[in-house]
Design an enzyme around this catalytic site. Structure first.
Site, PDB file in Angstrom:
ATOM      1  N   SER A  85       3.816  -3.127  -2.287  1.00 17.27           N
ATOM      2  CA  SER A  85       3.778  -3.418  -0.848  1.00 17.27           C
ATOM      3  C   SER A  85       3.851  -4.925  -0.671  1.00 17.27           C
ATOM      4  O   SER A  85       3.481  -5.687  -1.579  1.00 17.27           O
ATOM      5  CB  SER A  85       2.456  -2.901  -0.271  1.00 17.27           C
ATOM      6  OG  SER A  85       2.180  -3.530   0.958  1.00 17.27           O
ATOM      7  N   TYR A 114      -6.450  -2.185  -1.049  1.00 14.65           N
ATOM      8  CA  TYR A 114      -4.991  -2.086  -1.100  1.00 14.65           C
ATOM      9  C   TYR A 114      -4.385  -3.380  -1.650  1.00 14.65           C
ATOM     10  O   TYR A 114      -3.479  -3.356  -2.488  1.00 14.65           O
ATOM     11  CB  TYR A 114      -4.470  -1.805   0.306  1.00 14.65           C
ATOM     12  CG  TYR A 114      -3.046  -1.309   0.382  1.00 14.65           C
ATOM     13  CD1 TYR A 114      -2.714  -0.005   0.028  1.00 14.65           C
ATOM     14  CD2 TYR A 114      -2.023  -2.137   0.846  1.00 14.65           C
ATOM     15  CE1 TYR A 114      -1.408   0.457   0.128  1.00 14.65           C
ATOM     16  CE2 TYR A 114      -0.723  -1.684   0.947  1.00 14.65           C
ATOM     17  CZ  TYR A 114      -0.422  -0.378   0.587  1.00 14.65           C
ATOM     18  OH  TYR A 114       0.874   0.082   0.681  1.00 14.65           O
TER      19      TYR A 114
HETATM   20  N1  LIG Z   1       3.678   3.748   4.756  1.00 10.31           N
HETATM   21  C1  LIG Z   1       3.738   2.425   4.668  1.00 10.31           C
HETATM   22  O1  LIG Z   1       3.695   1.683   5.677  1.00 10.31           O
HETATM   23  C2  LIG Z   1       3.850   1.775   3.307  1.00 10.31           C
HETATM   24  C3  LIG Z   1       4.201   0.420   3.260  1.00 10.31           C
HETATM   25  C4  LIG Z   1       4.291  -0.190   2.006  1.00 10.31           C
HETATM   26  C5  LIG Z   1       4.028   0.533   0.855  1.00 10.31           C
HETATM   27  N2  LIG Z   1       3.693   1.843   0.952  1.00 10.31           N
HETATM   28  C6  LIG Z   1       3.404   2.556  -0.281  1.00 10.31           C
HETATM   29  O2  LIG Z   1       4.310   3.626  -0.407  1.00 10.31           O
HETATM   30  C7  LIG Z   1       3.667   4.734  -1.047  1.00 10.31           C
HETATM   31  C8  LIG Z   1       3.794   5.969  -0.158  1.00 10.31           C
HETATM   32  O3  LIG Z   1       3.190   5.726   1.095  1.00 10.31           O
HETATM   33  P1  LIG Z   1       3.259   6.837   2.246  1.00 10.31           P
HETATM   34  O4  LIG Z   1       2.994   6.129   3.525  1.00 10.31           O
HETATM   35  O5  LIG Z   1       4.502   7.646   2.089  1.00 10.31           O
HETATM   36  O6  LIG Z   1       1.977   7.731   1.895  1.00 10.31           O
HETATM   37  P2  LIG Z   1       1.656   9.246   2.348  1.00 10.31           P
HETATM   38  O7  LIG Z   1       0.173   9.339   2.436  1.00 10.31           O
HETATM   39  O8  LIG Z   1       2.459   9.641   3.540  1.00 10.31           O
HETATM   40  O9  LIG Z   1       2.173  10.109   1.114  1.00 10.31           O
HETATM   41  C9  LIG Z   1       1.572  10.017  -0.144  1.00 10.31           C
HETATM   42  C10 LIG Z   1       1.748  11.308  -0.901  1.00 10.31           C
HETATM   43  O10 LIG Z   1       1.000  11.170  -2.128  1.00 10.31           O
HETATM   44  C11 LIG Z   1       0.382  12.402  -2.402  1.00 10.31           C
HETATM   45  N3  LIG Z   1      -0.780  12.150  -3.283  1.00 10.31           N
HETATM   46  C12 LIG Z   1      -1.991  11.671  -2.945  1.00 10.31           C
HETATM   47  N4  LIG Z   1      -2.783  11.592  -4.029  1.00 10.31           N
HETATM   48  C13 LIG Z   1      -2.041  11.999  -5.083  1.00 10.31           C
HETATM   49  C14 LIG Z   1      -2.294  12.143  -6.484  1.00 10.31           C
HETATM   50  N5  LIG Z   1      -3.482  11.847  -7.010  1.00 10.31           N
HETATM   51  N6  LIG Z   1      -1.304  12.586  -7.278  1.00 10.31           N
HETATM   52  C15 LIG Z   1      -0.090  12.910  -6.762  1.00 10.31           C
HETATM   53  N7  LIG Z   1       0.211  12.814  -5.449  1.00 10.31           N
HETATM   54  C16 LIG Z   1      -0.762  12.360  -4.614  1.00 10.31           C
HETATM   55  C17 LIG Z   1      -0.006  12.977  -1.042  1.00 10.31           C
HETATM   56  O11 LIG Z   1      -0.180  14.396  -1.100  1.00 10.31           O
HETATM   57  C18 LIG Z   1       1.177  12.558  -0.175  1.00 10.31           C
HETATM   58  O12 LIG Z   1       2.165  13.559  -0.091  1.00 10.31           O
HETATM   59  C19 LIG Z   1       2.231   4.300  -1.319  1.00 10.31           C
HETATM   60  O13 LIG Z   1       2.132   3.778  -2.627  1.00 10.31           O
HETATM   61  C20 LIG Z   1       2.024   3.205  -0.309  1.00 10.31           C
HETATM   62  O14 LIG Z   1       1.046   2.301  -0.724  1.00 10.31           O
HETATM   63  C21 LIG Z   1       3.601   2.485   2.150  1.00 10.31           C
END
Ligand SMILES: NC(=O)c1ccc[n+]([C@@H]2O[C@H](COP(=O)([O-])OP(=O)(O)OC[C@H]3O[C@@H](n4cnc5c(N)ncnc54)[C@H](O)[C@@H]3O)[C@@H](O)[C@H]2O)c1
Length: 254
Positions: free
Chosen positions: A143, A166
């Site tokens: 991120s 985070y």
């Molecule tokens: N959404 C944002 O704004 C954003 C921005 C920058 C980075 N990110 C990063 O991108 C990634 C995805 O973010 P997102 O917003 O899609 O999250 P999200 O919560 O929508 O999806 C995450 C998924 O991970 C699964 N999960 C949770 N724990 C788990 C485990 N122990 N093993 C396997 N699967 C597991 C959940 O069931 C879910 O489907 C993360 O690493 C997040 O830090 C997100």
């Protein structure tokens, strides 16, 4: 067709970013093992994109046996996995509190689930590539908050914040990518990361506007804005790109 005939393991496939990543890998000609802790979230992708293209699978990245099971499933199905995206987002029920209110126990648990889980998956992917002597490109989701400190003013008087865990997790993950890149010299395993800015997900308008004022033109991005960088890192076009981080944030971090 950047990923024609490649099999890509997407971990966290049912999430906000994961769903779009699965779609785009299929659009680029690849097949996906769509793994998530919660397989119900993955079922609609199988319905939409077809069972030949998307194979659902359960995974918990904090459990070595569960990760082993996924690689064994790929082997048994005769699928030659050539890359993975880790986009899982493990967190506990207290995650998201403001830094001065986070307890030591919650800090440790969230670091352990998220950074620990990403470590475990990376270690097992590296071992899989080494054992089978296959090219393997792992892309971890970091991120911008692994790169810059938060701009707290964008949260204004909303109840939102950027969790301190985070920042610790995502910055450490970037360094761990370099650690593994150095460690795995001489092997066919490589790892890189993509660091997105904020992604639209029905956030408060006040926050969205504050965020946009710090950006170039769009501000908060959509999941589809991230996938180009990911597909490049999974493709042969990036065969010699190792230990790098691509920031996709419409200039928010500049
Ligand atoms: N959404 C944002 O704004 C954003 C921005 C920058 C980075 N990110 C990063 O991108 C990634 C995805 O973010 P997102 O917003 O899609 O999250 P999200 O919560 O929508 O999806 C995450 C998924 O991970 C699964 N999960 C949770 N724990 C788990 C485990 N122990 N093993 C396997 N699967 C597991 C959940 O069931 C879910 O489907 C993360 O690493 C997040 O830090 C997100």
């Amino acid at each position: 067709m950047l990923l024609k005939d490649k099999v890509i393991l997407v971990v966290g496939a049912g999430g906000l970013l994961g769903r779009e990543i699965v779609r785009s890998v299929v659009q680029e000609g690849g097949r996906v093992i769509a793994a998530d802790m919660n397989t119900e979230l993955v079922a609609p992708l199988v319905d939409d994109l077809g069972q030949d293209q998307v194979l659902p699978c359960q995974i918990d990245i904090t459990d070595k046996k569960s990760i082993d099971h996924v690689f064994a499933f790929a082997d048994k199905s005769g699928l030659q996995v050539s890359g993975a995206v880790n986009t899982a987002y493990p967190r506990n029920k207290n995650y998201g509190r403001k830094a001065l209110e986070v307890t030591y126990e919650d800090f440790c648990e969230n670091v352990s689930l998220h950074l620990g889980g990403y470590f475990l998956f990376m270690q097992q992917a590296a071992l899989f590539s080494q054992k089978n002597n296959v090219e393997f490109s792992l892309v971890n989701l970091s991120s911008i908050y692994g790169v810059i400190p938060p701009k707290f003013k964008v949260y204004g008087d909303t109840d939102m914040t950027m969790p301190v865990e985070y920042a610790a997790i995502k910055s450490a993950l970037l360094h761990m990518n370099k650690y593994f890149s150095s460690l795995m010299k001489g092997s066919r395993f490589r790892v890189n990361s993509v660091s997105p800015g904020g992604i639209n997900n029905n956030q408060q308008l006040k926050f969205i506007n504050n965020y946009k004022a710090e950006s170039r033109i769009k501000g908060m991005l959509d999941p589809s804005d991230i996938v180009g960088a990911l597909n490049f890192l999974l493709s042969d076009g990036s065969k010699y790109v190792c230990g790098q981080n691509i920031i996709v944030d419409d200039s928010f971090s500049i």
